[in-house]
Design a protein around this motif. Structure first.
Motif, mmCIF file in Angstrom:
data_model
loop_
_atom_site.group_PDB
_atom_site.id
_atom_site.type_symbol
_atom_site.label_atom_id
_atom_site.label_comp_id
_atom_site.label_asym_id
_atom_site.label_seq_id
_atom_site.Cartn_x
_atom_site.Cartn_y
_atom_site.Cartn_z
ATOM 1 N N UNK A 38 0.678 -1.142 0.037
ATOM 2 C CA UNK A 38 0.116 0.145 0.034
ATOM 3 C C UNK A 38 0.948 1.316 0.008
ATOM 4 N N UNK A 39 2.094 1.256 0.947
ATOM 5 C CA UNK A 39 2.828 2.335 0.518
ATOM 6 C C UNK A 39 3.426 2.533 -0.670
ATOM 7 N N UNK A 40 4.005 1.580 -1.231
ATOM 8 C CA UNK A 40 4.377 1.830 -2.595
ATOM 9 C C UNK A 40 3.436 2.157 -3.378
ATOM 10 N N UNK A 41 2.004 1.675 -3.365
ATOM 11 C CA UNK A 41 1.143 2.287 -4.352
ATOM 12 C C UNK A 41 0.847 3.724 -4.277
ATOM 13 N N UNK A 42 0.794 4.292 -2.710
ATOM 14 C CA UNK A 42 0.603 5.653 -2.392
ATOM 15 C C UNK A 42 1.860 6.466 -2.888
ATOM 16 N N UNK A 43 2.956 5.899 -2.889
ATOM 17 C CA UNK A 43 4.040 6.798 -3.403
ATOM 18 C C UNK A 43 4.257 6.864 -4.669
#
Length: 349
Positions: A131-136
């Motif tokens: 999710x953090x990768x997607x958000x970045x």
């Protein structure tokens, strides 16, 4: 015709000498003598044994230490096996008292939940990274299209770009802002779940509401060996119940006094005296020796044959002789063969 014309010779009797006939073996005599020899040898053996030796069968008696259950317990783990050497204070087994079983079961269930929490935490950590990768990525796209929006506005003033291009970028920006906002909320929820799992793993008793569970680790008791010696028997298994005073482990102490108890017929008593040296033979063929330390009578009851009209019991008196090892070397031999049967003998003369 003249007699001189005849060549007369003295008459001779010719013949062959008869050979002597071979002597035949008298097998009946051989068999008879063989059986007679065997009978004589057997008679000499049994008569000699009865008159030249006294013999008794017996066994080694040890005052082995029996480790017993201190109360009604459940064995958690046995740490020794028969044949193991133990020192004083070595751990023999771990146990819990039966009244703690419910608490122990609760602890086991809690441990299973902790393992599940750890699995869940690993999964949540993975979801959070994704999710953090997607958000970045969404944030990077948002910055790109924000810069692109300003560029298109300048190009419109210069007549290079159209209003539709501006509209398309604005729609993309709205979509990206929504995506970033949703991803932020999802990441926040995942972090909360991660923090909750971490807290449960760090303090697994927090939601149990039982002080007993917090102290359960101190409930597991250790039973240590009170002596130095060799384990000769283990009577319980892991997780098995042990009621109060039941045997758990048997230890042959290094300081244990071994003795042989041998049974003799009453008439052999006249040949037995305290202090006599006796030959000791173990069932495995090993030889040893011992000294008589005590002699006493043992009364045994024998049923009369069922065909007898007299139903009374017949009593026979036998003697028991107790022996100790002759020396330290013999004591070592006795300890090594403490489970063997023995035969004790002595010459009469």
């Amino acid at each position: 015709m003249k007699s001189g014309q005849f060549n007369s010779k003295k008459s001779q009797i010719r013949g062959t000498r008869e050979k002597e006939a071979p002597k035949s073996t008298n097998w009946d005599r051989v068999v008879y003598l063989s059986l007679l020899t065997i009978a004589i040898v057997a008679l000499i053996y049994f008569v000699g044994k009865a008159n030249l030796f006294v013999s008794g069968d017996g066994r080694i008696v040890t005052n082995q230490l029996e480790v017993r259950s201190p109360s009604d317990i459940r064995i958690q783990k046995i740490y020794v096996q028969p044949g193991d050497s133990v020192l004083k204070s070595d751990t023999l087994f771990q146990f819990t008292f039966l009244e703690w079983n419910q608490t122990i079961d609760s602890l086991d269930n809690l441990k299973k939940r902790i393992l599940q929490y750890q699995d869940d935490l690993d999964k949540v950590q993975g979801d959070l990274r994704l999710k953090q990768k997607e958000l970045d990525q969404a944030r990077s796209e948002l910055i790109y299209y924000q810069d692109r929006l300003e560029m298109v506005k300048r190009e419109i003033r210069l007549g290079v770009a159209s209003v539709s291009d501006l509209k398309s970028i604005e729609d993309r920006l709205v979509s990206l802002r929504t995506k970033v906002e949703n991803s932020n909320e999802q990441a926040s929820l995942i972090r909360q779940q991660r923090n909750r799992l971490q807290a449960l793993i760090a303090d697994p008793y927090a939601n149990e509401g039982s002080e007993a569970l917090k102290k359960v680790q101190t409930m597991k008791m250790i039973f240590s060996s009170p002596v130095e010696g060799v384990v000769t028997a283990v009577h319980k298994n892991d997780t098995e119940l042990g009621l109060k005073s039941e045997r758990v482990i048997t230890i042959l102490s290094e300081n244990t006094n071994l003795k042989v108890q041998a049974i003799f017929d009453q008439e052999d008593g006249k040949h037995l005296n305290i202090g006599d040296k006796m030959n000791v033979s173990f069932d495995n063929g090993q030889k040893s020796s011992g000294i008589i330390t005590d002699i006493y009578a043992a009364e045994s009851v024998v049923d009369r044959p069922s065909s007898s009209s007299n139903n009374a019991l017949k009593f026979s008196i036998q003697l028991i002789a107790e022996l100790k090892p002759e020396n330290a070397q013999e004591l070592k031999t006795w300890k090594a063969n403490n489970k063997m049967g023995v035969t004790v003998t002595k010459t009469v003369f």
